[in-house]
Scaffold this motif. Structure first.
Motif, PDB file in Angstrom:
ATOM      1  N   ALA A 124       5.649  -3.430  12.945  1.00 12.80           N
ATOM      2  CA  ALA A 124       6.786  -3.603  11.804  1.00 12.80           C
ATOM      3  C   ALA A 124       6.110  -3.974  10.452  1.00 12.80           C
ATOM      4  O   ALA A 124       6.300  -3.389   9.603  1.00 12.80           O
ATOM      5  N   ILE A 125       5.416  -5.106  10.570  1.00 16.54           N
ATOM      6  CA  ILE A 125       4.742  -5.545   9.580  1.00 16.54           C
ATOM      7  C   ILE A 125       3.758  -4.633   8.612  1.00 16.54           C
ATOM      8  O   ILE A 125       3.721  -4.245   7.513  1.00 16.54           O
ATOM      9  N   LEU A 126       2.903  -4.230   9.596  1.00 13.87           N
ATOM     10  CA  LEU A 126       2.014  -3.193   8.964  1.00 13.87           C
ATOM     11  C   LEU A 126       2.516  -1.922   8.501  1.00 13.87           C
ATOM     12  O   LEU A 126       2.335  -1.380   7.334  1.00 13.87           O
ATOM     13  N   ASP A 127       3.628  -1.426   9.043  1.00 18.73           N
ATOM     14  CA  ASP A 127       4.409  -0.272   8.460  1.00 18.73           C
ATOM     15  C   ASP A 127       5.282  -0.736   7.265  1.00 18.73           C
ATOM     16  O   ASP A 127       5.169   0.355   6.275  1.00 18.73           O
ATOM     17  N   SER A 128       5.852  -2.038   7.332  1.00 22.95           N
ATOM     18  CA  SER A 128       6.638  -2.305   6.085  1.00 22.95           C
ATOM     19  C   SER A 128       5.642  -2.142   4.784  1.00 22.95           C
ATOM     20  O   SER A 128       5.721  -1.819   3.639  1.00 22.95           O
ATOM     21  N   THR A 129       4.348  -2.810   4.956  1.00 17.44           N
ATOM     22  CA  THR A 129       3.461  -3.176   3.910  1.00 17.44           C
ATOM     23  C   THR A 129       2.849  -1.691   3.313  1.00 17.44           C
ATOM     24  O   THR A 129       2.887  -1.429   2.279  1.00 17.44           O
ATOM     25  N   ALA A 130       2.542  -0.716   4.423  1.00 18.39           N
ATOM     26  CA  ALA A 130       2.045   0.393   4.054  1.00 18.39           C
ATOM     27  C   ALA A 130       2.935   1.184   3.140  1.00 18.39           C
ATOM     28  O   ALA A 130       2.817   1.908   2.082  1.00 18.39           O
ATOM     29  N   ALA A 131       4.102   1.112   3.419  1.00 16.96           N
ATOM     30  CA  ALA A 131       5.336   1.707   2.611  1.00 16.96           C
ATOM     31  C   ALA A 131       5.478   1.122   1.175  1.00 16.96           C
ATOM     32  O   ALA A 131       5.603   2.060   0.397  1.00 16.96           O
ATOM     33  N   LEU A 132       5.532  -0.345   1.259  1.00 22.27           N
ATOM     34  CA  LEU A 132       5.520  -0.754   0.070  1.00 22.27           C
ATOM     35  C   LEU A 132       4.626  -0.558  -0.956  1.00 22.27           C
ATOM     36  O   LEU A 132       4.718  -0.309  -2.106  1.00 22.27           O
ATOM     37  N   VAL A 133       3.194  -0.482  -0.447  1.00 24.79           N
ATOM     38  CA  VAL A 133       1.929  -0.396  -1.054  1.00 24.79           C
ATOM     39  C   VAL A 133       2.017   1.322  -1.695  1.00 24.79           C
ATOM     40  O   VAL A 133       1.679   1.458  -2.808  1.00 24.79           O
TER      41      VAL A 133
ATOM     42  N   GLU B  67      -4.196  -9.012   1.932  1.00 26.65           N
ATOM     43  CA  GLU B  67      -5.346  -8.347   2.200  1.00 26.65           C
ATOM     44  C   GLU B  67      -5.699  -8.299   3.740  1.00 26.65           C
ATOM     45  O   GLU B  67      -6.007  -7.095   4.293  1.00 26.65           O
ATOM     46  N   ALA B  68      -5.370  -9.327   4.602  1.00 28.76           N
ATOM     47  CA  ALA B  68      -5.528  -9.171   5.967  1.00 28.76           C
ATOM     48  C   ALA B  68      -4.332  -8.287   6.670  1.00 28.76           C
ATOM     49  O   ALA B  68      -4.780  -7.809   7.687  1.00 28.76           O
ATOM     50  N   ILE B  69      -3.238  -8.078   5.941  1.00 26.36           N
ATOM     51  CA  ILE B  69      -2.126  -7.208   6.798  1.00 26.36           C
ATOM     52  C   ILE B  69      -2.726  -5.559   6.305  1.00 26.36           C
ATOM     53  O   ILE B  69      -2.779  -4.851   7.240  1.00 26.36           O
ATOM     54  N   LEU B  70      -3.133  -5.432   5.037  1.00 25.72           N
ATOM     55  CA  LEU B  70      -3.969  -4.189   4.930  1.00 25.72           C
ATOM     56  C   LEU B  70      -5.064  -3.818   5.699  1.00 25.72           C
ATOM     57  O   LEU B  70      -5.333  -2.673   6.126  1.00 25.72           O
ATOM     58  N   SER B  71      -5.887  -4.877   5.936  1.00 23.19           N
ATOM     59  CA  SER B  71      -7.065  -4.375   6.736  1.00 23.19           C
ATOM     60  C   SER B  71      -6.618  -4.173   8.235  1.00 23.19           C
ATOM     61  O   SER B  71      -7.226  -3.363   8.755  1.00 23.19           O
TER      62      SER B  71
END
Lengths: 192, 192
Positions: free
Chosen positions: B19-28, B60-64
């Motif tokens: 869920a964190i990865l999905d949220s971050t990708a959407a926000l970016v 950065e760690a989330i995006l990686s």
């Protein structure tokens, strides 16, 4: 005769400029980008530091000018190859092989930082565009005369050629580069 | 039954992480890399900031981690395509088309700085190597069974394929990508 005098000065300036570019390229090849100084360049060229600074403000400007001269030379070589006699097929084969060999020869010669720096220049974009136009025109001629496939646009075929040929920089020998060019050309034959 | 309890916790952690990865990708994708904060990510995921920091130290760690999940998904897709029925020729055609379409779809989706950051990860090198191995093995099988040329090594042919296919990211349509794959495959046919 001020005209002739001006021409003599101009020729002298070009010679000094060329000598600076040659010295810098030799020093960078020998010692690496980061350890070369303007004083070393002046000394190797056989001119004073003050004179050097009249030609170039810093090492980056010299390297850019050197790279532009290299690129212009390469492009001139490819235009010369392209202007040889023969049909579009033979001329394209000659240009692709010459370009592939140039890419192969310059592989890993510079450190990645230097390469990235040199390739950001506008002259690189312009040279790539000219190379792309040259290849696209040969492909258009080949498609029109039936020696190459015409089910893709010359632009699409040029993209294929240029991307495929970038494999040359990773190959281990000139023979491998020539084999690569054979495969690329096989892809361009008219669809049966 | 402590085992089951551990598995439940593990499954829950994976769900939160995804869920964190999905949220971050959407926000970016919506706001750009530089304007996204850890607080926004926590809020969009529906967790507290303290919880978020238990999973990842920074953006950065989330995006990686997000990119690694994408790459793994893409590679899984290509392995699945490769495992379909058919000879080496059909399977290679299917893999090249699937990979070309993936490259085409992700073209220009991210800004160059983000792309450069994401591609420096070790998982990218590993994934490229796996893709290269997959394609090389299909080429070796095709050369051995006579459906592809054998005058170049499978390694050289794999270089040709992977470089040529990188043209897909600059093409304007899926149809153009399919045409590119046709040309690449034509180059691989046995030399007549």
């Amino acid at each position: 005769m001020p005209r002739l005098w001006n021409e003599t000065i101009e020729a002298h300036r070009r010679e000094v400029r060329d000598a600076i570019l040659d010295s810098t390229a030799a020093l960078v090849a020998e010692h690496g980008l980061r350890s070369v100084t303007m004083s070393q360049i002046a000394e190797k060229t056989g001119i004073g530091r003050a004179t050097l600074y009249k030609y170039f403000p810093d090492i980056e400007a010299i390297l850019s000018a050197w790279h532009e001269r290299q690129i212009t030379g390469h492009l001139g070589h490819l235009l010369h190859v392209q202007a040889q006699a023969g049909g579009a097929g033979e001329r394209l084969a000659a240009v692709l092989e010459a370009y592939a060999l140039l890419s192969h020869e310059s592989r890993g010669r510079h450190d990645p930082v230097l390469t990235a720096f040199l390739h950001q220049g506008e002259h690189v974009t312009r040279a790539h565009q000219q190379l792309r136009d040259l290849i696209r025109d040969l492909l258009a001629e080949g498609s029109a005369t039936g020696v190459m496939r015409d089910d893709l646009s010359p632009d699409e075929l040029a993209s294929y050629c240029l991307h495929a040929i970038s494999a040359a920089s990773g190959l281990s020998s000139k023979e491998a580069v020539r084999r690569l060019v054979t495969v690329i050309l096989a892809g361009l034959r008219p669809a049966s």
